[in-house]
Enzyme design. Sequence first.
Site, PDB file in Angstrom:
ATOM      1  N   TYR A 258      15.581  66.937  44.167  1.00 51.21           N
ATOM      2  CA  TYR A 258      15.700  66.414  42.790  1.00 51.21           C
ATOM      3  C   TYR A 258      16.347  65.035  42.791  1.00 51.21           C
ATOM      4  O   TYR A 258      15.786  64.068  42.253  1.00 51.21           O
ATOM      5  CB  TYR A 258      16.524  67.388  41.926  1.00 51.21           C
TER       6      TYR A 258
ATOM      7  N   ASN B  86      33.498  75.042  39.373  1.00 52.16           N
ATOM      8  CA  ASN B  86      32.621  76.027  38.717  1.00 52.16           C
ATOM      9  C   ASN B  86      33.341  77.337  38.422  1.00 52.16           C
ATOM     10  O   ASN B  86      33.142  77.939  37.366  1.00 52.16           O
ATOM     11  CB  ASN B  86      31.399  76.316  39.595  1.00 52.16           C
TER      12      ASN B  86
ATOM     13  N   LEU C 187       5.296  69.264  27.585  1.00 49.39           N
ATOM     14  CA  LEU C 187       5.616  70.673  27.308  1.00 49.39           C
ATOM     15  C   LEU C 187       5.470  71.521  28.563  1.00 49.39           C
ATOM     16  O   LEU C 187       4.664  72.455  28.625  1.00 49.39           O
ATOM     17  CB  LEU C 187       4.760  71.225  26.155  1.00 49.39           C
TER      18      LEU C 187
ATOM     19  N   LYS D 218      14.921  61.206  41.831  1.00 53.34           N
ATOM     20  CA  LYS D 218      15.511  60.356  40.787  1.00 53.34           C
ATOM     21  C   LYS D 218      15.940  59.001  41.378  1.00 53.34           C
ATOM     22  O   LYS D 218      15.792  57.960  40.739  1.00 53.34           O
ATOM     23  CB  LYS D 218      16.712  61.053  40.142  1.00 53.34           C
TER      24      LYS D 218
ATOM     25  N   ALA E 225      16.835  62.959  45.196  1.00 49.89           N
ATOM     26  CA  ALA E 225      16.058  61.965  45.959  1.00 49.89           C
ATOM     27  C   ALA E 225      14.929  61.405  45.095  1.00 49.89           C
ATOM     28  O   ALA E 225      14.659  60.196  45.112  1.00 49.89           O
ATOM     29  CB  ALA E 225      15.498  62.592  47.238  1.00 49.89           C
TER      30      ALA E 225
ATOM     31  N   GLY F 228      22.444  72.924  50.802  1.00 47.93           N
ATOM     32  CA  GLY F 228      22.816  71.503  50.690  1.00 47.93           C
ATOM     33  C   GLY F 228      23.674  71.187  49.472  1.00 47.93           C
ATOM     34  O   GLY F 228      23.698  70.046  49.017  1.00 47.93           O
TER      35      GLY F 228
ATOM     36  N   THR G 106      20.712  59.919  36.858  1.00 48.62           N
ATOM     37  CA  THR G 106      21.762  60.924  37.020  1.00 48.62           C
ATOM     38  C   THR G 106      22.794  60.469  38.056  1.00 48.62           C
ATOM     39  O   THR G 106      22.451  59.727  38.986  1.00 48.62           O
ATOM     40  CB  THR G 106      21.128  62.259  37.472  1.00 48.62           C
ATOM     41  N   ASP G 107      24.016  60.968  37.920  1.00 52.54           N
ATOM     42  CA  ASP G 107      25.039  60.667  38.933  1.00 52.54           C
ATOM     43  C   ASP G 107      24.693  61.297  40.282  1.00 52.54           C
ATOM     44  O   ASP G 107      25.266  60.925  41.302  1.00 52.54           O
ATOM     45  CB  ASP G 107      26.431  61.147  38.465  1.00 52.54           C
ATOM     46  N   GLU G 108      23.753  62.258  40.285  1.00 49.89           N
ATOM     47  CA  GLU G 108      23.449  62.964  41.539  1.00 49.89           C
ATOM     48  C   GLU G 108      22.809  62.040  42.578  1.00 49.89           C
ATOM     49  O   GLU G 108      22.788  62.368  43.772  1.00 49.89           O
ATOM     50  CB  GLU G 108      22.561  64.189  41.264  1.00 49.89           C
TER      51      GLU G 108
END
Length: 336
Positions: A150, A249, A36, A154, A152, A275, A125-127
């Site tokens: 983030y 976007n 949480l 993952k 990196a 970036g 994630t695809d990132e």
Amino acid sequence: MPTLLVTGGCGFIGSNFVRHLLATDPATQIINFDALTYAGNLANLTDVVKHPRYTFVRGDVTDREQVRAAMGRGVTDVIHFAAESHVDRSIQDSGPFLKTNVIGTQVLLDAAREFGVKRYVQVSTDEVYGSLGDTGLFTEHTPLHPNSPYSASKAAADLLVQAYQHTFGLHAVITRCSNNYGPYQFPEKLIPLFVSNLLADQQVPVYGDGMQVRDWIHVLDHCRGVEAAWRKGRSGEVYNFGGRCEKANLHLTHLLLELLGKPKSLIKYVADRLGHDRRYAIDCTKAERELGWAPQVPFETGLRETIEWYRANAAWVAAIKNKDYLAYYEKQYGGR
Ligand code: NAD
Ligand code: TYD
């Protein structure tokens, strides 16, 4: 009967997954293990809280004893959603990302080994693949090239999962999905932020030139993919999921303005994200071939339903966008 530990079940995708599985699988017990954090919300699962096959345990994936205690409840399978998930926050402070996403995964993997977990799914994630140019798609063979703290964190977690699978023979599968949208998404991500702002006639901040491209997928299509990877995925394999729905976007913003009947003057161009990855797009043919999965929700249908969900759940949004949160948001992002 399998006992499934779902981490991060109070977040956006985790809560949709828990609701989906309780509704469709009469044979699985679910333990939702969630710390949480700001992104975890018990209100996301109020409708299932008394379900006989559902248990909530508050705990932190980085806390070995809390994780071991949860595993000791007879856990046979693990699906690991819990993470720090917002790129902008990782740029402000990467600390919680490394702790939760990397160390949390290590703690969970150790416990999975200790308790003889049969199947472990890492929701990635695809990132982790980095950024594409104008053409091409991410496949499962695309080299890892994470660009944000983030992604990196993952990618580091994915490598650990592969190492535990290889070294200890843990049955582990990794899923890498593109950008999700749908109900219960925290209103700091593009679609819920823009929809909730526009419903309140507030401006929407478009980063840079707005021509960054994301591949959108409805959260339920992602949940069905994770379920298929859990049931049918081969150990050590990676499965990509995407919606085959690339949108810049700015074009997405125009579509939201149109669907909500709001003027273009509500667009506010702000400084670009540091970036900022230019384009993500997923080749999901492996998941289609091996798992029998395919995205089902057409984007405009899913988007209209999502808008209606946010309209109908204004109180849910208001409880999140309270005074404390708005003060935090202004402090972090107000200077853009
Ligand atoms: P979210 O931020 O909405 O939810 C994260 C959940 O994890 C929250 O309930 C939070 O309380 C919990 N959590 C965070 N730190 C924890 C900790 N230390 N211990 C226990 N629980 C903790 O995230 P989301 O958008 O639902 O994403 C879920 C997963 O899917 C993440 O692993 C993310 O990387 C991945 N993913 C997300 C997307 C997307 O578009 N949102 C796309 C692909 C993959
Ligand atoms: P986001 O929802 O944060 O997902 P991710 O960064 O993981 O892809 O952002 C989606 C895209 O929208 C991304 O290119 C950044 C952009 N964006 C904006 O232009 N304005 C915003 O306020 C936000 C949150 C995102």
